[in-house]
Write a protein that holds these residues in place. Sequence first.
Motif, PDB file in Angstrom:
ATOM      1  N   ALA A 288      -2.019   4.725  13.629  1.00 54.90           N
ATOM      2  CA  ALA A 288      -2.851   4.206  12.545  1.00 54.90           C
ATOM      3  C   ALA A 288      -2.398   4.776  11.213  1.00 54.90           C
ATOM      4  CB  ALA A 288      -4.316   4.544  12.798  1.00 54.90           C
ATOM      5  N   ALA A 289      -2.150   6.098  11.174  1.00 55.86           N
ATOM      6  CA  ALA A 289      -1.672   6.727   9.939  1.00 55.86           C
ATOM      7  C   ALA A 289      -0.321   6.156   9.533  1.00 55.86           C
ATOM      8  CB  ALA A 289      -1.575   8.243  10.135  1.00 55.86           C
ATOM      9  N   ALA A 290       0.554   5.931  10.520  1.00 58.38           N
ATOM     10  CA  ALA A 290       1.880   5.390  10.206  1.00 58.38           C
ATOM     11  C   ALA A 290       1.790   3.944   9.723  1.00 58.38           C
ATOM     12  CB  ALA A 290       2.782   5.477  11.442  1.00 58.38           C
ATOM     13  N   THR A 291       0.935   3.151  10.356  1.00 60.33           N
ATOM     14  CA  THR A 291       0.795   1.737   9.991  1.00 60.33           C
ATOM     15  C   THR A 291       0.316   1.582   8.550  1.00 60.33           C
ATOM     16  OG1 THR A 291       0.340   1.053  12.268  1.00 60.33           O
ATOM     17  CG2 THR A 291      -0.423  -0.403  10.519  1.00 60.33           C
ATOM     18  N   PHE A 292      -0.756   2.289   8.206  1.00 59.02           N
ATOM     19  CA  PHE A 292      -1.292   2.158   6.855  1.00 59.02           C
ATOM     20  C   PHE A 292      -0.459   2.937   5.842  1.00 59.02           C
ATOM     21  CE2 PHE A 292      -4.892   1.038   9.568  1.00 59.02           C
ATOM     22  CZ  PHE A 292      -5.215  -0.199   9.016  1.00 59.02           C
TER      23      PHE A 292
ATOM     24  N   ASN B  49      -3.097   7.557  -4.021  1.00 64.35           N
ATOM     25  CA  ASN B  49      -1.816   7.138  -3.447  1.00 64.35           C
ATOM     26  C   ASN B  49      -1.564   7.784  -2.087  1.00 64.35           C
ATOM     27  OD1 ASN B  49       0.629   5.731  -3.340  1.00 64.35           O
ATOM     28  ND2 ASN B  49       1.759   7.382  -4.328  1.00 64.35           N
ATOM     29  N   GLN B  50      -2.555   7.710  -1.205  1.00 61.37           N
ATOM     30  CA  GLN B  50      -2.403   8.329   0.108  1.00 61.37           C
ATOM     31  C   GLN B  50      -3.343   7.672   1.116  1.00 61.37           C
ATOM     32  OE1 GLN B  50      -4.073  12.380   0.485  1.00 61.37           O
ATOM     33  NE2 GLN B  50      -4.815  12.152  -1.635  1.00 61.37           N
ATOM     34  N   VAL B  51      -3.102   7.969   2.400  1.00 63.80           N
ATOM     35  CA  VAL B  51      -3.921   7.480   3.503  1.00 63.80           C
ATOM     36  C   VAL B  51      -4.670   8.656   4.112  1.00 63.80           C
ATOM     37  CG1 VAL B  51      -3.917   6.361   5.769  1.00 63.80           C
ATOM     38  CG2 VAL B  51      -2.290   5.634   4.012  1.00 63.80           C
ATOM     39  N   CYS B  52      -5.987   8.527   4.285  1.00 62.77           N
ATOM     40  CA  CYS B  52      -6.793   9.564   4.915  1.00 62.77           C
ATOM     41  C   CYS B  52      -7.569   8.974   6.080  1.00 62.77           C
ATOM     42  CB  CYS B  52      -7.761  10.180   3.912  1.00 62.77           C
ATOM     43  SG  CYS B  52      -6.969  11.202   2.641  1.00 62.77           S
ATOM     44  N   LEU B  53      -7.544   9.654   7.220  1.00 58.45           N
ATOM     45  CA  LEU B  53      -8.286   9.232   8.404  1.00 58.45           C
ATOM     46  C   LEU B  53      -9.588  10.021   8.508  1.00 58.45           C
ATOM     47  CD1 LEU B  53      -5.474   8.024   9.053  1.00 58.45           C
ATOM     48  CD2 LEU B  53      -5.926   8.513  11.454  1.00 58.45           C
ATOM     49  N   TYR B  54     -10.680   9.328   8.696  1.00 57.32           N
ATOM     50  CA  TYR B  54     -12.008   9.943   8.742  1.00 57.32           C
ATOM     51  C   TYR B  54     -12.083  11.056   9.788  1.00 57.32           C
ATOM     52  CZ  TYR B  54     -16.996  10.391   9.750  1.00 57.32           C
ATOM     53  OH  TYR B  54     -18.263  10.885   9.989  1.00 57.32           O
TER      54      TYR B  54
ATOM     55  N   THR C  39      -0.443   1.922  -7.252  1.00 56.53           N
ATOM     56  CA  THR C  39      -0.618   2.628  -5.981  1.00 56.53           C
ATOM     57  C   THR C  39      -1.970   2.279  -5.374  1.00 56.53           C
ATOM     58  OG1 THR C  39      -1.581   4.588  -7.043  1.00 56.53           O
ATOM     59  CG2 THR C  39       0.825   4.541  -6.775  1.00 56.53           C
ATOM     60  N   THR C  40      -2.131   2.647  -4.118  1.00 56.15           N
ATOM     61  CA  THR C  40      -3.384   2.409  -3.405  1.00 56.15           C
ATOM     62  C   THR C  40      -3.832   3.685  -2.708  1.00 56.15           C
ATOM     63  OG1 THR C  40      -2.146   1.628  -1.470  1.00 56.15           O
ATOM     64  CG2 THR C  40      -2.994  -0.046  -2.986  1.00 56.15           C
ATOM     65  N   SER C  41      -5.126   3.822  -2.549  1.00 55.27           N
ATOM     66  CA  SER C  41      -5.716   4.847  -1.696  1.00 55.27           C
ATOM     67  C   SER C  41      -6.370   4.134  -0.516  1.00 55.27           C
ATOM     68  CB  SER C  41      -6.755   5.664  -2.456  1.00 55.27           C
ATOM     69  OG  SER C  41      -6.148   6.365  -3.527  1.00 55.27           O
ATOM     70  N   ILE C  42      -6.234   4.721   0.678  1.00 53.74           N
ATOM     71  CA  ILE C  42      -6.674   4.034   1.892  1.00 53.74           C
ATOM     72  C   ILE C  42      -7.485   4.992   2.763  1.00 53.74           C
ATOM     73  CG2 ILE C  42      -5.935   2.763   3.954  1.00 53.74           C
ATOM     74  CD1 ILE C  42      -3.345   2.074   2.483  1.00 53.74           C
ATOM     75  N   GLY C  43      -8.694   4.566   3.138  1.00 55.22           N
ATOM     76  CA  GLY C  43      -9.518   5.314   4.079  1.00 55.22           C
ATOM     77  C   GLY C  43      -9.598   4.577   5.399  1.00 55.22           C
ATOM     78  N   VAL C  44      -9.397   5.294   6.500  1.00 58.33           N
ATOM     79  CA  VAL C  44      -9.276   4.668   7.816  1.00 58.33           C
ATOM     80  C   VAL C  44     -10.228   5.331   8.806  1.00 58.33           C
ATOM     81  CG1 VAL C  44      -7.678   4.039   9.679  1.00 58.33           C
ATOM     82  CG2 VAL C  44      -6.825   4.263   7.323  1.00 58.33           C
ATOM     83  N   THR C  45     -10.867   4.522   9.649  1.00 54.61           N
ATOM     84  CA  THR C  45     -11.700   5.059  10.712  1.00 54.61           C
ATOM     85  C   THR C  45     -11.578   4.189  11.959  1.00 54.61           C
ATOM     86  OG1 THR C  45     -13.903   5.944  11.231  1.00 54.61           O
ATOM     87  CG2 THR C  45     -13.823   3.774  10.198  1.00 54.61           C
ATOM     88  N   ARG C  46     -11.944   4.768  13.098  1.00 57.14           N
ATOM     89  CA  ARG C  46     -11.877   4.067  14.384  1.00 57.14           C
ATOM     90  C   ARG C  46     -13.255   3.536  14.744  1.00 57.14           C
ATOM     91  NH1 ARG C  46     -12.883   5.918  19.505  1.00 57.14           N
ATOM     92  NH2 ARG C  46     -13.087   8.043  18.679  1.00 57.14           N
TER      93      ARG C  46
END
Length: 346
Positions: free
Chosen positions: A262-266, A319-324, A285-292
Motif C-alpha cells: 500500500a505504501a509503495a502503491t501510493f 509531499n508524502q504518504v502516511c499510513l494510519y 505535490t500531494t499529501s496522502i493518508g491511507v488506512t485499511r
Amino acid sequence: MTSGRDLLDGLAHLTGIRNAQRLEYSLLKTLDSIYQSAQIWAIQLTAEGHPESLHSFDRKHDTVTTVPFDQEQQPIPVWLLDQALATGEPSEGTDESGRRVSVFPMSGLKEFSICLAFSFDNASDSESLDALLVRSFLSVYRNFVKLIDDAQTDELTGLLNRKTFEDNFRELATIGRSTHSPEPAGGRREEPDPEETDVWLAVIDVDDFKRINDSFGHVYGDEVLILLARLLQQSFRQNDLVYRFGGEEFVVLAEIASPEMAAATFGRLQRAVADYALPRVGRVTTSIGVTRLRPYMTASAVLDEADQALYYAKANGKNQVCLYDQLVDSGVIKPNVIEAGEIELF
C-alpha cells in the motif's frame, strides 16, 4: 420467444437499475429469456474499441460469467467481429460449424462499450432474430449507462463523485466485488490475489492548492486537478475505485496485499505527481493518508482514519504518504474508538 408482457417486464427491470455494471447482467438475462434457442455473448470493449472480455448469462446460477477475450479461442468468427467493429453496423455470417452468428456493436461508452453476439443452431431460429428489437435494447442500455455515468461522475475530471461513494460504500468496500481483468499496461499495478488482499482507502490532497488558484487562477487550478485525475487513472486497475470528493481532495478504494505494498502503491503516485512539470504552474505535490478497511466500520470512520493520516502528512512536511496504522503503532496519533451505534455491517 417470450410474450410481450415478459418483454416489458425485462425492459422495466433494465430501466430500473442505477448501477451501470448491473445493466449488462439485466440486458443479457432479458435477451436470454427472449431468444432461448440462442447462445448470447456480450463482448466488452476497451476505450479504444478492442475486445477485452467475453460475458455470457448462466441460467443455472442466474449470473453472468466472464472470461478474458482470446482471439484464438472464442465462439465468434474473428472476421465477423472485425467487420462489425469496423463499420459500426450489425454483421451476420456462419461459423466453422455452420451456426448462424449475428453481431451488434455499440461503442462510445468508455469501459461499458459492448458488442452483442447471437449464435443459432438452426437457420429458422436465426431468421427469427429481430434486429430492430436488439438494437432498441442496445439503445436503452446506452441511454441508461450515460444517465448513470452522468449522475455518478465528477464533471471536471470524469472520476466517480462523492455521492457515489456515500451511496455505495457497503458494496464497494467488500473484496468480493472484484472480478478478474486483464493485466493493464503503462505502469499500472498488477492484479492481486483476492484471497490475500485487503481493501485500502486513501485520501489524496493537493498541497498548497489555494496558493495555485490565487497565483494563477482557477483555470490553472483545474489543470492541476485534471492532471491528478489522469495520473490516478493510469496508476490503478479498472476494478479499483477513484473518486473526486470536491475541491482538491481525491479518494481511492483499492485492493492491495499488504501495508508495504500500500505504501509503495501510493508512493509511486505521490512521486509521479511531484515529477510532473505543468506549464506556468510548475511542479505540484500531494499529501496522502491511507488506512485499511476493517469489518463493522462506517464510511465516516474509515474516512476519519485516512484524514488523520493525511493531516499528519500535511503537518510534517507535506509531499508524502502516511499510513494510519503505522502512525498509531509509532504513537504519534491515537487510535479511533468505535462508539456504540457507529457499527455498520457490510
